[in-house]
Scaffold this motif. Structure first.
Motif, PDB file in Angstrom:
ATOM      1  N   LEU A 154     106.524  51.410  82.090  1.00  0.00           N
ATOM      2  CA  LEU A 154     105.615  51.164  83.004  1.00  0.00           C
ATOM      3  C   LEU A 154     105.739  49.332  82.843  1.00  0.00           C
ATOM      4  N   LYS A 155     105.618  48.626  81.852  1.00  0.00           N
ATOM      5  CA  LYS A 155     105.850  47.331  81.736  1.00  0.00           C
ATOM      6  C   LYS A 155     107.035  46.752  82.477  1.00  0.00           C
TER       7      LYS A 155
ATOM      8  N   ASN B   6     106.478  47.470  86.392  1.00  0.00           N
ATOM      9  CA  ASN B   6     105.617  46.550  87.140  1.00  0.00           C
ATOM     10  C   ASN B   6     106.348  45.151  87.175  1.00  0.00           C
TER      11      ASN B   6
ATOM     12  N   GLU C 142     106.717  43.180  90.453  1.00  0.00           N
ATOM     13  CA  GLU C 142     106.245  41.750  90.505  1.00  0.00           C
ATOM     14  C   GLU C 142     107.111  40.713  90.921  1.00  0.00           C
TER      15      GLU C 142
ATOM     16  N   ASP D 215     100.164  52.129  93.344  1.00  0.00           N
ATOM     17  CA  ASP D 215      99.096  51.557  92.401  1.00  0.00           C
ATOM     18  C   ASP D 215      99.006  52.545  91.322  1.00  0.00           C
TER      19      ASP D 215
ATOM     20  N   LYS E  39     102.069  52.578  89.222  1.00  0.00           N
ATOM     21  CA  LYS E  39     102.258  51.568  88.555  1.00  0.00           C
ATOM     22  C   LYS E  39     101.094  51.330  87.089  1.00  0.00           C
ATOM     23  N   LYS E  40      99.921  52.177  87.280  1.00  0.00           N
ATOM     24  CA  LYS E  40      99.157  52.207  86.225  1.00  0.00           C
ATOM     25  C   LYS E  40      99.156  53.394  85.225  1.00  0.00           C
TER      26      LYS E  40
END
Length: 83
Positions: free
Chosen positions: A11-12, A15, A19, A40, A43-44
């Protein structure tokens, strides 16, 4: 019936990829065939990324095989020999 393959997304890195993109989130979501809310949730880590969505993200961000595997397939999944 074929065994389902569960993706384990970093996930890091996922994301960071989003970004660093020039695309707004709503455009990324639309290109991946989902709502902004669905993106969203992915992403979480609330919702898993499917193989079809992984392929869409690879196309959107022009990811090569190495990046795809590092972001979407953890070592655990790569070592199953299912992919």
């Amino acid at each position: 019936m074929a065994k389902a393959i569960k993706l384990y997304t970093d996930l890091k890195r996922f994301n960071e990829l989003i970004e660093s993109s020039d695309y707004p989130l709503n455009v990324i979501a639309r290109k991946a065939g989902m709502s902004r809310q669905s993106l969203d949730n992915k992403k979480k880590g609330i919702r898993e990324i499917t193989i079809g969505e992984m392929l869409a993200f690879c196309e959107i961000f022009n990811l090569n095989k190495r990046d795809r595997e590092e972001i979407f397939l953890t070592e655990q999944v790569r070592n199953t020999h299912l992919i």
